[in-house]
Design a protein around this motif. Structure first.
Motif, PDB file in Angstrom:
ATOM      1  N   ASP A 121      17.051  73.174  29.005  1.00  0.00           N
ATOM      2  CA  ASP A 121      16.685  73.654  30.328  1.00  0.00           C
ATOM      3  C   ASP A 121      16.570  75.174  30.306  1.00  0.00           C
ATOM      4  O   ASP A 121      16.738  75.815  29.254  1.00  0.00           O
ATOM      5  N   ASN A 122      16.292  75.776  31.455  1.00  0.00           N
ATOM      6  CA  ASN A 122      16.076  77.220  31.513  1.00  0.00           C
ATOM      7  C   ASN A 122      17.345  78.035  31.300  1.00  0.00           C
ATOM      8  O   ASN A 122      17.271  79.259  31.143  1.00  0.00           O
ATOM      9  N   ALA A 123      18.490  77.372  31.300  1.00  0.00           N
ATOM     10  CA  ALA A 123      19.755  78.048  30.990  1.00  0.00           C
ATOM     11  C   ALA A 123      20.151  77.816  29.527  1.00  0.00           C
ATOM     12  O   ALA A 123      21.298  78.047  29.148  1.00  0.00           O
ATOM     13  N   ASP A 124      19.206  77.335  28.715  1.00  0.00           N
ATOM     14  CA  ASP A 124      19.415  77.065  27.283  1.00  0.00           C
ATOM     15  C   ASP A 124      20.462  75.990  27.029  1.00  0.00           C
ATOM     16  O   ASP A 124      21.118  75.983  25.979  1.00  0.00           O
ATOM     17  N   ARG A 125      20.609  75.060  27.957  1.00  0.00           N
ATOM     18  CA  ARG A 125      21.523  73.926  27.775  1.00  0.00           C
ATOM     19  C   ARG A 125      20.710  72.717  27.318  1.00  0.00           C
ATOM     20  O   ARG A 125      19.635  72.435  27.839  1.00  0.00           O
ATOM     21  N   SER A 126      21.244  72.014  26.338  1.00  0.00           N
ATOM     22  CA  SER A 126      20.549  70.824  25.861  1.00  0.00           C
ATOM     23  C   SER A 126      20.496  69.773  26.972  1.00  0.00           C
ATOM     24  O   SER A 126      21.485  69.537  27.671  1.00  0.00           O
ATOM     25  N   MET A 127      19.359  69.125  27.096  1.00  0.00           N
ATOM     26  CA  MET A 127      19.201  68.069  28.081  1.00  0.00           C
ATOM     27  C   MET A 127      19.541  66.699  27.494  1.00  0.00           C
ATOM     28  O   MET A 127      19.437  65.676  28.168  1.00  0.00           O
ATOM     29  N   GLY A 128      19.946  66.688  26.210  1.00  0.00           N
ATOM     30  CA  GLY A 128      20.433  65.453  25.596  1.00  0.00           C
ATOM     31  C   GLY A 128      19.361  64.569  24.973  1.00  0.00           C
ATOM     32  O   GLY A 128      19.678  63.495  24.460  1.00  0.00           O
ATOM     33  N   TYR A 129      18.104  65.046  24.958  1.00  0.00           N
ATOM     34  CA  TYR A 129      17.028  64.206  24.444  1.00  0.00           C
ATOM     35  C   TYR A 129      16.091  65.020  23.552  1.00  0.00           C
ATOM     36  O   TYR A 129      15.939  66.234  23.724  1.00  0.00           O
ATOM     37  N   ARG A 130      15.495  64.310  22.621  1.00  0.00           N
ATOM     38  CA  ARG A 130      14.541  64.900  21.693  1.00  0.00           C
ATOM     39  C   ARG A 130      13.214  64.152  21.790  1.00  0.00           C
ATOM     40  O   ARG A 130      13.199  62.929  21.980  1.00  0.00           O
ATOM     41  N   LEU A 131      12.117  64.874  21.673  1.00  0.00           N
ATOM     42  CA  LEU A 131      10.790  64.256  21.686  1.00  0.00           C
ATOM     43  C   LEU A 131      10.200  64.292  20.285  1.00  0.00           C
ATOM     44  O   LEU A 131      10.376  65.265  19.547  1.00  0.00           O
ATOM     45  N   GLU A 132       9.484  63.236  19.933  1.00  0.00           N
ATOM     46  CA  GLU A 132       8.804  63.160  18.648  1.00  0.00           C
ATOM     47  C   GLU A 132       7.345  62.786  18.890  1.00  0.00           C
ATOM     48  O   GLU A 132       7.051  61.892  19.685  1.00  0.00           O
ATOM     49  N   LEU A 133       6.442  63.488  18.204  1.00  0.00           N
ATOM     50  CA  LEU A 133       5.014  63.226  18.346  1.00  0.00           C
ATOM     51  C   LEU A 133       4.412  63.016  16.961  1.00  0.00           C
ATOM     52  O   LEU A 133       4.649  63.816  16.047  1.00  0.00           O
ATOM     53  N   ALA A 134       3.647  61.948  16.795  1.00  0.00           N
ATOM     54  CA  ALA A 134       3.084  61.655  15.477  1.00  0.00           C
ATOM     55  C   ALA A 134       1.881  60.739  15.586  1.00  0.00           C
ATOM     56  O   ALA A 134       1.813  59.885  16.475  1.00  0.00           O
ATOM     57  N   ARG A 135       0.942  60.941  14.666  1.00  0.00           N
ATOM     58  CA  ARG A 135      -0.130  59.967  14.462  1.00  0.00           C
ATOM     59  C   ARG A 135       0.353  58.990  13.393  1.00  0.00           C
ATOM     60  O   ARG A 135       0.688  59.398  12.277  1.00  0.00           O
TER      61      ARG A 135
ATOM     62  N   VAL B 181      -2.720  55.497  15.694  1.00  0.00           N
ATOM     63  CA  VAL B 181      -2.468  55.821  17.092  1.00  0.00           C
ATOM     64  C   VAL B 181      -1.627  57.091  17.183  1.00  0.00           C
ATOM     65  O   VAL B 181      -0.981  57.510  16.215  1.00  0.00           O
ATOM     66  N   LEU B 182      -1.647  57.703  18.358  1.00  0.00           N
ATOM     67  CA  LEU B 182      -0.780  58.836  18.658  1.00  0.00           C
ATOM     68  C   LEU B 182       0.424  58.312  19.429  1.00  0.00           C
ATOM     69  O   LEU B 182       0.261  57.676  20.476  1.00  0.00           O
ATOM     70  N   ARG B 183       1.629  58.560  18.910  1.00  0.00           N
ATOM     71  CA  ARG B 183       2.842  58.035  19.547  1.00  0.00           C
ATOM     72  C   ARG B 183       3.755  59.179  19.987  1.00  0.00           C
ATOM     73  O   ARG B 183       4.034  60.100  19.222  1.00  0.00           O
ATOM     74  N   LEU B 184       4.216  59.095  21.223  1.00  0.00           N
ATOM     75  CA  LEU B 184       5.211  60.009  21.777  1.00  0.00           C
ATOM     76  C   LEU B 184       6.485  59.227  22.011  1.00  0.00           C
ATOM     77  O   LEU B 184       6.467  58.203  22.696  1.00  0.00           O
ATOM     78  N   ALA B 185       7.611  59.684  21.428  1.00  0.00           N
ATOM     79  CA  ALA B 185       8.879  58.956  21.543  1.00  0.00           C
ATOM     80  C   ALA B 185       9.960  59.857  22.127  1.00  0.00           C
ATOM     81  O   ALA B 185       9.964  61.073  21.917  1.00  0.00           O
ATOM     82  N   VAL B 186      10.879  59.236  22.873  1.00  0.00           N
ATOM     83  CA  VAL B 186      12.053  59.913  23.425  1.00  0.00           C
ATOM     84  C   VAL B 186      13.283  59.391  22.684  1.00  0.00           C
ATOM     85  O   VAL B 186      13.508  58.175  22.615  1.00  0.00           O
ATOM     86  N   VAL B 187      14.069  60.309  22.123  1.00  0.00           N
ATOM     87  CA  VAL B 187      15.238  59.935  21.329  1.00  0.00           C
ATOM     88  C   VAL B 187      16.476  60.598  21.922  1.00  0.00           C
ATOM     89  O   VAL B 187      16.462  61.796  22.251  1.00  0.00           O
ATOM     90  N   GLU B 188      17.546  59.828  22.068  1.00  0.00           N
ATOM     91  CA  GLU B 188      18.815  60.375  22.540  1.00  0.00           C
ATOM     92  C   GLU B 188      19.472  61.162  21.407  1.00  0.00           C
ATOM     93  O   GLU B 188      19.692  60.628  20.313  1.00  0.00           O
TER      94      GLU B 188
ATOM     95  N   GLN C  29      16.311  55.570  19.923  1.00  0.00           N
ATOM     96  CA  GLN C  29      15.036  55.747  20.620  1.00  0.00           C
ATOM     97  C   GLN C  29      15.118  55.111  22.000  1.00  0.00           C
ATOM     98  O   GLN C  29      15.405  53.926  22.124  1.00  0.00           O
ATOM     99  N   ILE C  30      14.872  55.906  23.027  1.00  0.00           N
ATOM    100  CA  ILE C  30      14.970  55.437  24.408  1.00  0.00           C
ATOM    101  C   ILE C  30      13.667  54.801  24.871  1.00  0.00           C
ATOM    102  O   ILE C  30      13.659  53.764  25.550  1.00  0.00           O
ATOM    103  N   ALA C  31      12.556  55.408  24.515  1.00  0.00           N
ATOM    104  CA  ALA C  31      11.253  54.917  24.964  1.00  0.00           C
ATOM    105  C   ALA C  31      10.169  55.538  24.112  1.00  0.00           C
ATOM    106  O   ALA C  31      10.392  56.541  23.420  1.00  0.00           O
ATOM    107  N   TYR C  32       8.993  54.924  24.157  1.00  0.00           N
ATOM    108  CA  TYR C  32       7.837  55.530  23.498  1.00  0.00           C
ATOM    109  C   TYR C  32       6.573  55.099  24.218  1.00  0.00           C
ATOM    110  O   TYR C  32       6.526  54.102  24.939  1.00  0.00           O
ATOM    111  N   ALA C  33       5.526  55.891  24.001  1.00  0.00           N
ATOM    112  CA  ALA C  33       4.195  55.573  24.524  1.00  0.00           C
ATOM    113  C   ALA C  33       3.199  55.867  23.427  1.00  0.00           C
ATOM    114  O   ALA C  33       3.444  56.712  22.558  1.00  0.00           O
TER     115      ALA C  33
END
Length: 302
Positions: free
Chosen positions: A235-249, A259-266, A272-276
């Motif tokens: 966040d804007n206070a440099d605190r981790s929001m607890g999640y990581r994003l991954e982007l890959a073909r 395909v292009l995949r976007l994933a949310v990882v705890e 892995q929490i979700a992906y699109a």
């Protein structure tokens, strides 16, 4: 051995048509000359950038994860090519690639390693249009590799080049016995395209009926490239929001398109929490989980 695009397609078509015309009606001024010069000019525009073999490594982790960076030099048709290991398992390699038109109006590539700041022994090959770009290979009898034992060792090296992908294949020969000295290597590099992103998370996403803007925590703006890149959200206070994003073909199955995949990882659990997913060259991709929203857009300056 065979290791066998849209921006090169037009040039390749012109290349073929002019070659046919030159064969049917010899002229003093070969029209193919202009075609080859045009290809070299467009290589200078389209080829520089960063590439990764992430998709290849993901399917076969015995192949090291590498990055290829190509920079245009001051000399027309010349490029500095740096191959480095993302996992620090392979020494960095640097090469000079020089494209030129031969007196017979062929497209020639001369490549040479850079060792301790000095350019090493070079090799040449002719590049011709193929179904997927421009390609060619060396004659191992003419591409000799210096070695301490002064053995007759030759290199068969193949190139396939197009604006989105670069494939490099190598086979090393003992020229005296005409036998191979090691396993063939093949590297498939895909161009890295950069995406800008935004993300927001509710303060208490386990609660329901929270829909006011003040209860959203926004992440700092971020960028990801599409070849296996990842970023932790802060966040804007440099605190981790607890999640990581991954982007890959990626390719899920050999008989399916990339395909292009976007994933949310705890972050805490690595779960892995979700992906699109979207088409491989999609200009936008996003995820909406209600309590977490992510949007990404391709940067047009690539």
């Amino acid at each position: 051995m065979s290791i066998t695009s849209h921006k090169f397609s037009y040039l390749i078509l012109i290349f073929i048509l002019l070659n046919g015309c030159a064969g049917q009606s010899p002229q003093t001024d070969n029209p193919l000359t202009q075609s080859v010069d045009d290809v070299i000019t467009r290589l200078g525009i389209n080829m520089p950038g960063q590439y990764s073999n992430f998709a290849q490594h993901r399917l076969d982790n015995k192949v090291p994860l590498l990055q290829l960076e190509i920079n245009r030099q001051e000399i027309p048709g010349q490029f500095l090519v740096v191959q480095s290991s993302i996992q620090d398992s392979v020494p960095q390699r640097q090469f000079l690639w020089q494209f030129r038109r031969t007196p017979s109006a062929e497209l020639q590539l001369t490549f040479a390693p850079i060792l301790n700041g000095n350019t090493g022994q070079s090799c040449q090959l002719t590049l011709l249009p193929s179904n997927e770009g421009i390609s060619g290979f060396t004659n191992q009898q003419e591409c000799l590799l210096p070695n301490r034992e002064n053995q007759p060792i030759g290199l068969l090296k193949e190139f396939l080049l197009n604006p989105d992908r670069i494939e490099l294949g190598e086979r090393i020969y003992n020229l005296e016995s005409n036998t191979t000295l090691s396993d063939d290597t093949k590297l498939i590099f895909k161009r890295q395209l950069n995406y800008s992103g935004w993300a927001g998370k509710r303060y208490n996403h386990d609660q329901t009926n929270i829909d006011t803007e003040s209860e959203w925590l926004l992440a700092q703006p971020f960028r990801l490239h599409n070849q296996g890149d990842s970023v932790e959200l802060f966040d804007n206070a440099d605190r981790s929001m607890g999640y990581r994003l991954e982007l890959a073909r990626i390719v899920y199955r050999a008989d399916q398109p990339e395909v292009l995949r976007l994933a949310v990882v705890e972050v805490s659990s690595g779960r892995q929490i979700a992906y699109a997913w979207s088409s491989a060259n999609s200009p936008r991709i996003g995820i909406n989980l209600g309590w977490l929203q992510v949007g990404m857009e391709h940067l047009q300056d690539d």
